[in-house]
Write a protein that holds these residues in place. Structure first.
Motif, mmCIF file in Angstrom:
data_model
loop_
_atom_site.group_PDB
_atom_site.id
_atom_site.type_symbol
_atom_site.label_atom_id
_atom_site.label_comp_id
_atom_site.label_asym_id
_atom_site.label_seq_id
_atom_site.Cartn_x
_atom_site.Cartn_y
_atom_site.Cartn_z
ATOM 1 N N PHE A 222 0.835 -1.191 0.000
ATOM 2 C CA PHE A 222 0.000 0.000 0.000
ATOM 3 C C PHE A 222 0.876 1.249 0.000
ATOM 4 N N SER A 223 1.828 1.279 0.894
ATOM 5 C CA SER A 223 2.776 2.380 0.939
ATOM 6 C C SER A 223 4.015 1.944 1.710
ATOM 7 N N ILE A 224 5.143 2.480 1.317
ATOM 8 C CA ILE A 224 6.387 2.283 2.042
ATOM 9 C C ILE A 224 6.929 3.657 2.402
ATOM 10 N N ASN A 225 7.015 3.923 3.680
ATOM 11 C CA ASN A 225 7.444 5.226 4.150
ATOM 12 C C ASN A 225 8.959 5.342 4.242
ATOM 13 N N ALA A 226 9.612 4.229 4.521
ATOM 14 C CA ALA A 226 11.057 4.260 4.661
ATOM 15 C C ALA A 226 11.626 2.882 4.405
ATOM 16 N N MET A 227 12.861 2.853 3.952
ATOM 17 C CA MET A 227 13.585 1.611 3.795
ATOM 18 C C MET A 227 14.976 1.804 4.372
ATOM 19 N N GLY A 228 15.576 0.709 4.776
ATOM 20 C CA GLY A 228 16.902 0.812 5.355
ATOM 21 C C GLY A 228 17.668 -0.481 5.254
ATOM 22 N N TRP A 229 18.964 -0.352 5.443
ATOM 23 C CA TRP A 229 19.857 -1.494 5.495
ATOM 24 C C TRP A 229 20.379 -1.649 6.915
ATOM 25 N N TYR A 230 20.277 -2.851 7.421
ATOM 26 C CA TYR A 230 20.852 -3.223 8.704
ATOM 27 C C TYR A 230 21.884 -4.303 8.473
ATOM 28 N N ARG A 231 22.774 -4.472 9.422
ATOM 29 C CA ARG A 231 23.733 -5.559 9.323
ATOM 30 C C ARG A 231 23.959 -6.169 10.694
ATOM 31 N N GLN A 232 24.343 -7.428 10.678
ATOM 32 C CA GLN A 232 24.628 -8.140 11.902
ATOM 33 C C GLN A 232 25.831 -9.049 11.693
ATOM 34 N N ALA A 233 26.873 -8.780 12.434
ATOM 35 C CA ALA A 233 28.067 -9.601 12.406
ATOM 36 C C ALA A 233 27.950 -10.687 13.470
ATOM 37 N N PRO A 234 28.683 -11.788 13.314
ATOM 38 C CA PRO A 234 28.633 -12.853 14.315
ATOM 39 C C PRO A 234 28.949 -12.336 15.711
ATOM 40 N N LEU B 259 21.806 -0.442 12.457
ATOM 41 C CA LEU B 259 21.369 0.300 11.279
ATOM 42 C C LEU B 259 22.581 0.814 10.520
ATOM 43 N N VAL B 260 22.608 0.559 9.235
ATOM 44 C CA VAL B 260 23.680 1.030 8.372
ATOM 45 C C VAL B 260 23.281 2.325 7.678
ATOM 46 N N ALA B 261 22.115 2.319 7.066
ATOM 47 C CA ALA B 261 21.624 3.485 6.346
ATOM 48 C C ALA B 261 20.130 3.359 6.147
ATOM 49 N N SER B 262 19.460 4.481 6.056
ATOM 50 C CA SER B 262 18.025 4.484 5.820
ATOM 51 C C SER B 262 17.664 5.619 4.884
ATOM 52 N N ILE B 263 16.528 5.457 4.225
ATOM 53 C CA ILE B 263 16.046 6.480 3.307
ATOM 54 C C ILE B 263 14.523 6.484 3.350
ATOM 55 N N THR B 264 13.943 7.661 3.462
ATOM 56 C CA THR B 264 12.499 7.789 3.488
ATOM 57 C C THR B 264 11.965 7.930 2.075
ATOM 58 N N ALA B 265 10.642 7.829 1.950
ATOM 59 C CA ALA B 265 10.017 8.002 0.648
ATOM 60 C C ALA B 265 10.298 9.382 0.075
ATOM 61 N N GLY B 266 10.480 10.363 0.946
ATOM 62 C CA GLY B 266 10.788 11.711 0.514
ATOM 63 C C GLY B 266 12.260 11.952 0.234
ATOM 64 N N GLY B 267 13.095 10.947 0.450
ATOM 65 C CA GLY B 267 14.505 11.062 0.128
ATOM 66 C C GLY B 267 15.414 11.464 1.272
ATOM 67 N N ARG B 268 14.902 11.523 2.470
ATOM 68 C CA ARG B 268 15.752 11.863 3.620
ATOM 69 C C ARG B 268 16.619 10.667 3.977
ATOM 70 N N ILE B 269 17.904 10.887 4.113
ATOM 71 C CA ILE B 269 18.873 9.817 4.280
ATOM 72 C C ILE B 269 19.644 9.966 5.587
ATOM 73 N N ASN B 270 19.871 8.848 6.233
ATOM 74 C CA ASN B 270 20.729 8.784 7.412
ATOM 75 C C ASN B 270 21.738 7.653 7.234
ATOM 76 N N TYR B 271 22.948 7.875 7.720
ATOM 77 C CA TYR B 271 23.997 6.868 7.689
ATOM 78 C C TYR B 271 24.574 6.663 9.080
ATOM 79 N N ALA B 272 24.978 5.437 9.332
ATOM 80 C CA ALA B 272 25.779 5.191 10.511
ATOM 81 C C ALA B 272 27.129 5.882 10.343
ATOM 82 N N ASP B 273 27.687 6.369 11.445
ATOM 83 C CA ASP B 273 28.963 7.073 11.368
ATOM 84 C C ASP B 273 30.057 6.209 10.740
ATOM 85 N N SER B 274 29.997 4.921 10.967
ATOM 86 C CA SER B 274 31.043 4.024 10.503
ATOM 87 C C SER B 274 31.087 3.870 8.983
ATOM 88 N N VAL B 275 30.012 4.255 8.292
ATOM 89 C CA VAL B 275 29.971 4.064 6.847
ATOM 90 C C VAL B 275 29.872 5.368 6.076
#
Length: 122
Positions: A29-41, A47-63
């Motif tokens: 129906f709608s997707i407001n935001a998408m993001g990439w997560y990661r998990q090491a052993p 959270l690695v990075a995320s982006i909203t439908a409007g294009g607002r982006i956030n990154y983890a400091d490490s990347v």
């Protein structure tokens, strides 16, 4: 129900690049935001990075400065361009989407992909 499928993981040497893709399908129906997560052993999912439908982006400091997240809303597809990869980036990378299904459009939910392995050798 919304399904997410990741692809693009693999084995690379330090300093190399990979591009991850996440395709969303199903009763969207709608997707407001998408993001990439990661998990090491032995580590917590982060959270690695995320982006909203409007294009607002956030990154983890490490990347920051190395990874770039993007999204094609028309195709319901998200990408993560990973450059200058480090061994510390080794993890299973998961796609996440926050939105609503056409069968339950009053409920905001989080959807997860199955994960794709990224391994960076030193």
């Amino acid at each position: 129900q919304v399904q997410l499928v990741e692809s693009g993981g693999g084995l690379v040497q330090a300093g190399g690049s990979l591009r991850l893709s996440c395709a969303a399908s199903g009763s969207i129906f709608s997707i407001n935001a998408m993001g990439w997560y990661r998990q090491a052993p032995g580590k917590q999912r982060e959270l690695v990075a995320s982006i909203t439908a409007g294009g607002r982006i956030n990154y983890a400091d490490s990347v920051k400065g190395r990874f770039t997240i993007s999204r094609d809303n028309a195709k319901n597809t998200m990408y993560l361009q990973m450059n200058s990869l480090k061994p510390e980036d080794t993890a299973v990378y998961y796609c996440n989407a926050r939105g609503r299904s056409s069968t339950d459009y009053y409920t905001d939910q989080n959807y997860w992909g199955q994960g794709t392995q990224v391994t960076v050798s030193s």
